[in-house]
Design a protein around this motif. Structure first.
Motif, PDB file in Angstrom:
ATOM      1  N   ARG A   1     -10.437  10.138 -11.313  1.00 28.11           N
ATOM      2  CA  ARG A   1      -9.118  10.399 -10.723  1.00 28.11           C
ATOM      3  C   ARG A   1      -8.448  11.661 -11.249  1.00 28.11           C
TER       4      ARG A   1
ATOM      5  N   ARG B   1      -3.152  12.843 -21.283  1.00 26.14           N
ATOM      6  CA  ARG B   1      -2.328  11.784 -20.687  1.00 26.14           C
ATOM      7  C   ARG B   1      -2.871  10.409 -21.111  1.00 26.14           C
TER       8      ARG B   1
ATOM      9  N   TYR C   1       0.408   1.491 -25.302  1.00 23.02           N
ATOM     10  CA  TYR C   1      -0.201   0.158 -25.467  1.00 23.02           C
ATOM     11  C   TYR C   1      -0.256  -0.228 -26.944  1.00 23.02           C
TER      12      TYR C   1
ATOM     13  N   SER D   1      -1.418  -5.651 -23.272  1.00 25.58           N
ATOM     14  CA  SER D   1      -0.503  -5.607 -22.133  1.00 25.58           C
ATOM     15  C   SER D   1      -0.100  -7.027 -21.784  1.00 25.58           C
TER      16      SER D   1
ATOM     17  N   TYR E   1      -6.575  -2.072  -3.293  1.00 25.45           N
ATOM     18  CA  TYR E   1      -6.933  -3.498  -3.385  1.00 25.45           C
ATOM     19  C   TYR E   1      -7.962  -3.855  -2.309  1.00 25.45           C
TER      20      TYR E   1
ATOM     21  N   HIS F   1       6.879   3.062  -9.210  1.00 26.00           N
ATOM     22  CA  HIS F   1       5.839   3.925  -9.755  1.00 26.00           C
ATOM     23  C   HIS F   1       5.724   5.182  -8.904  1.00 26.00           C
TER      24      HIS F   1
ATOM     25  N   SER G   1       1.670  10.522 -13.590  1.00 26.19           N
ATOM     26  CA  SER G   1       0.433  10.810 -14.305  1.00 26.19           C
ATOM     27  C   SER G   1      -0.155  12.083 -13.710  1.00 26.19           C
TER      28      SER G   1
ATOM     29  N   LEU H   1       3.218  -3.310 -18.705  1.00 28.17           N
ATOM     30  CA  LEU H   1       3.479  -2.306 -19.732  1.00 28.17           C
ATOM     31  C   LEU H   1       4.349  -1.142 -19.266  1.00 28.17           C
TER      32      LEU H   1
HETATM   33  C1  LIG Z   1       1.833   2.680  -6.980  1.00 31.41           C
HETATM   34  C2  LIG Z   1       1.354   2.149  -8.317  1.00 31.41           C
HETATM   35  C3  LIG Z   1       1.563   0.884  -8.838  1.00 31.41           C
HETATM   36  C4  LIG Z   1       2.329  -0.263  -8.185  1.00 31.41           C
HETATM   37  C5  LIG Z   1       1.415  -1.106  -7.326  1.00 31.41           C
HETATM   38  C6  LIG Z   1       0.580  -2.106  -8.118  1.00 31.41           C
HETATM   39  O1  LIG Z   1       1.173  -2.841  -8.913  1.00 31.41           O
HETATM   40  O2  LIG Z   1      -0.636  -2.123  -7.948  1.00 31.41           O
HETATM   41  C7  LIG Z   1       0.918   0.851 -10.127  1.00 31.41           C
HETATM   42  C8  LIG Z   1       0.869  -0.274 -10.979  1.00 31.41           C
HETATM   43  C9  LIG Z   1       0.335  -0.314 -12.252  1.00 31.41           C
HETATM   44  N1  LIG Z   1      -0.194   0.721 -12.982  1.00 31.41           N
HETATM   45  C10 LIG Z   1      -0.619   0.246 -14.187  1.00 31.41           C
HETATM   46  C11 LIG Z   1      -1.241   1.015 -15.195  1.00 31.41           C
HETATM   47  C12 LIG Z   1      -1.704   2.326 -15.035  1.00 31.41           C
HETATM   48  N2  LIG Z   1      -1.567   3.132 -13.932  1.00 31.41           N
HETATM   49  C13 LIG Z   1      -2.182   4.360 -14.157  1.00 31.41           C
HETATM   50  C14 LIG Z   1      -2.276   5.420 -13.268  1.00 31.41           C
HETATM   51  C15 LIG Z   1      -1.741   5.483 -11.964  1.00 31.41           C
HETATM   52  N3  LIG Z   1      -0.951   4.507 -11.351  1.00 31.41           N
HETATM   53  C16 LIG Z   1      -0.640   4.926 -10.053  1.00 31.41           C
HETATM   54  C17 LIG Z   1       0.147   4.219  -9.128  1.00 31.41           C
HETATM   55  C18 LIG Z   1       0.576   2.894  -9.277  1.00 31.41           C
HETATM   56  N4  LIG Z   1       0.336   2.074 -10.357  1.00 31.41           N
HETATM   57  C19 LIG Z   1      -1.266   6.206  -9.869  1.00 31.41           C
HETATM   58  C20 LIG Z   1      -1.189   6.997  -8.572  1.00 31.41           C
HETATM   59  C21 LIG Z   1      -1.936   6.544 -11.035  1.00 31.41           C
HETATM   60  C22 LIG Z   1      -2.765   7.797 -11.318  1.00 31.41           C
HETATM   61  C23 LIG Z   1      -4.227   7.515 -11.382  1.00 31.41           C
HETATM   62  C24 LIG Z   1      -4.752   6.974 -10.074  1.00 31.41           C
HETATM   63  O3  LIG Z   1      -4.727   7.714  -9.068  1.00 31.41           O
HETATM   64  O4  LIG Z   1      -5.159   5.809 -10.048  1.00 31.41           O
HETATM   65  C25 LIG Z   1      -2.750   4.331 -15.484  1.00 31.41           C
HETATM   66  C26 LIG Z   1      -3.560   5.442 -16.126  1.00 31.41           C
HETATM   67  C27 LIG Z   1      -2.802   6.134 -17.185  1.00 31.41           C
HETATM   68  C28 LIG Z   1      -1.693   6.974 -16.604  1.00 31.41           C
HETATM   69  O5  LIG Z   1      -2.007   8.064 -16.149  1.00 31.41           O
HETATM   70  O6  LIG Z   1      -0.554   6.529 -16.590  1.00 31.41           O
HETATM   71  C29 LIG Z   1      -2.427   3.076 -16.029  1.00 31.41           C
HETATM   72  C30 LIG Z   1      -2.768   2.559 -17.395  1.00 31.41           C
HETATM   73  C31 LIG Z   1      -0.373  -1.167 -14.260  1.00 31.41           C
HETATM   74  C32 LIG Z   1      -0.747  -2.101 -15.436  1.00 31.41           C
HETATM   75  C33 LIG Z   1       0.138  -1.903 -16.623  1.00 31.41           C
HETATM   76  C34 LIG Z   1      -0.252  -2.806 -17.765  1.00 31.41           C
HETATM   77  O7  LIG Z   1      -1.338  -2.615 -18.353  1.00 31.41           O
HETATM   78  O8  LIG Z   1       0.512  -3.728 -18.075  1.00 31.41           O
HETATM   79  C35 LIG Z   1       0.220  -1.509 -13.064  1.00 31.41           C
HETATM   80  C36 LIG Z   1       0.664  -2.885 -12.622  1.00 31.41           C
END
Ligand SMILES: CC1=C(CCC(=O)O)c2cc3nc(cc4[nH]c(cc5[nH]c(cc1n2)c(C)c5CCC(=O)O)c(CCC(=O)O)c4C)C(CCC(=O)O)=C3C
Ligand SMILES: [Fe+2]
Length: 348
Positions: A31, A37, A45, A52, A121, A179, A227, A266
């Motif tokens: 990605r 980052r 974490y 988490s 999903y 987000h 991110s 988190l």
């Molecule tokens: C729209 C959206 C939701 C809401 C919809 C949904 O709930 O599904 C969501 C939820 C979440 N995102 C989460 C964690 C992370 N998201 C990351 C990275 C990314 N998120 C993105 C978008 C979203 N993320 C995107 C565009 C990226 C860039 C990389 C890529 O294009 O995929 C990274 C990588 C590190 C960083 O770069 O931040 C992490 C660790 C956790 C779990 C937290 C925990 O561990 O408790 C949850 C629920």
């Protein structure tokens, strides 16, 4: 009623310090997220011992749903599987298949459209079925629920409670937060015929509905947890910058409502409860964060109602005219070209 199980499909999170980096590598594989980052996020974490809360919150929410399914006389075992961490959805689907299930409903723990919140999903569903191979059950995903009256009501009460916690000072600004995603991903969300931006439009609509139900006239919609490489534009303003801007405008207290999420995972407890709260404190501003809906009994009620749309033909309740898509079979996209993954920037 034609369904054998409910698959609870979530994001996943680490449950110990040694699991943090492997988890982050799973999340960001392919990605283009810079290494710096990842290291920065791994620190977030590690502030919580590398754990988490997301898996525990999902297990608690599943227990609540199991009780309400039983109370409603619906015989549907619930199984938990994640995209990025144990229990992985591939393993969970293998168990569901072994148990003889042929048709399975899938509840994704996201209320919205867009690539990250919906289409990814679908990809998980497709990948899990491919890994099981012949005999994999049919997987029917439940629809988006960003404007469901139970989702809106839970957030509206949480926003009211957060204002009350501050003592209801006049002039408190309500700020809805979700987000961030790359601008290009938002532009590509929804079917091309709709003109894109389905994700940010659904967030704006949910914020409008929650504000209306909570009796709030003035509010803002902002973003968090960006991110990716710095040169790629993401949805703005960021919540922390926005708190600076509100302070400059003379606002003295804020209520932040994480309308883009269903649980206190988190990115909520770090990016909002720490980073945003700290910035507000530096300005001497009052700060309260509204609760997420998953611990409200209405959330389990909502999941059961989405199930009953399929098992009993209960009519879909929704408060906006925006499409609540996402309900497809075996990981098919909602429409041709719907929420296509954003094109990755070329590596320098
Ligand atoms: C729209 C959206 C939701 C809401 C919809 C949904 O709930 O599904 C969501 C939820 C979440 N995102 C989460 C964690 C992370 N998201 C990351 C990275 C990314 N998120 C993105 C978008 C979203 N993320 C995107 C565009 C990226 C860039 C990389 C890529 O294009 O995929 C990274 C990588 C590190 C960083 O770069 O931040 C992490 C660790 C956790 C779990 C937290 C925990 O561990 O408790 C949850 C629920
Ligand atoms: Fe994320």
């Amino acid at each position: 009623m034609g369904y054998d199980a409910l698959l609870w499909l979530s994001f996943g999170g680490p449950e110990g310090p040694d699991e943090v980096m492997p988890f982050l590598e799973n999340v960001t594989r392919g990605r283009g997220v810079p290494r710096e980052r990842l290291l920065e996020v791994s620190e977030h974490y590690q502030h919580f011992g590398g754990v988490s809360p997301i898996n525990r919150l999902n297990r608690d929410a599943i227990s609540a749903v199991e009780k309400q399914l039983a109370a409603a006389g619906i015989d549907l075992p619930v199984h938990f599987g994640n995209r990025n961490w144990r229990p992985m959805v591939e393993e969970t689907l293998a168990e569901i298949t072994k148990a003889g299930a042929q048709r399975v409903l899938v509840f994704p723990t996201s209320a919205y459209g867009g690539y990250s919140a919906c289409r990814q999903y679908d990809e998980d569903i497709e990948r899990a079925r491919a890994s099981v191979g012949d005999g994999a059950p049919e997987l029917v995903k439940l629809r988006q629920f960003f404007d469901h009256p139970l989702f809106i009501a839970a957030f509206a009460d949480a926003v009211r409670a957060a204002h009350a916690k501050l003592g209801n000072p006049p002039g408190t600004r309500t700020v809805f937060c979700a987000h961030s995603v790359p601008d290009s991903a938002d532009a590509a969300s929804g079917p091309p015929s709709e003109g894109g931006h389905r994700y940010s439009r659904q967030i704006a609509e949910a914020a409008r509905l929650v504000a209306a139900e909570a009796g709030i006239e003035t509010y803002d919609v902002v973003w968090q947890s960006r991110s990716g490489p710095p040169q790629v534009p993401w949805l703005e303003p960021d919540i922390v910058d926005h708190i600076d801007a509100l302070h400059a405008d003379g606002v003295t207290s804020v209520v932040v409502c994480p309308v883009g999420f269903v649980s206190d995972h988190l990115e909520v407890i770090w990016d909002l409860d720490n980073e945003a709260a700290e910035r507000a404190a530096e300005h001497g501003m009052g700060f309260a964060r509204a609760a997420t809906p998953d611990t409200d009994p209405r959330f389990a009620e909502l999941v059961v109602e989405l199930v009953r749309e399929h098992t009993e033909g209960v009519p879909a309740r929704k408060l906006s005219p925006f499409p609540a898509a996402g309900c497809t079979v075996n990981g098919m996209p909602c429409a041709v070209g719907c929420c296509e993954p954003a094109k990755r920037p070329a590596r320098p």
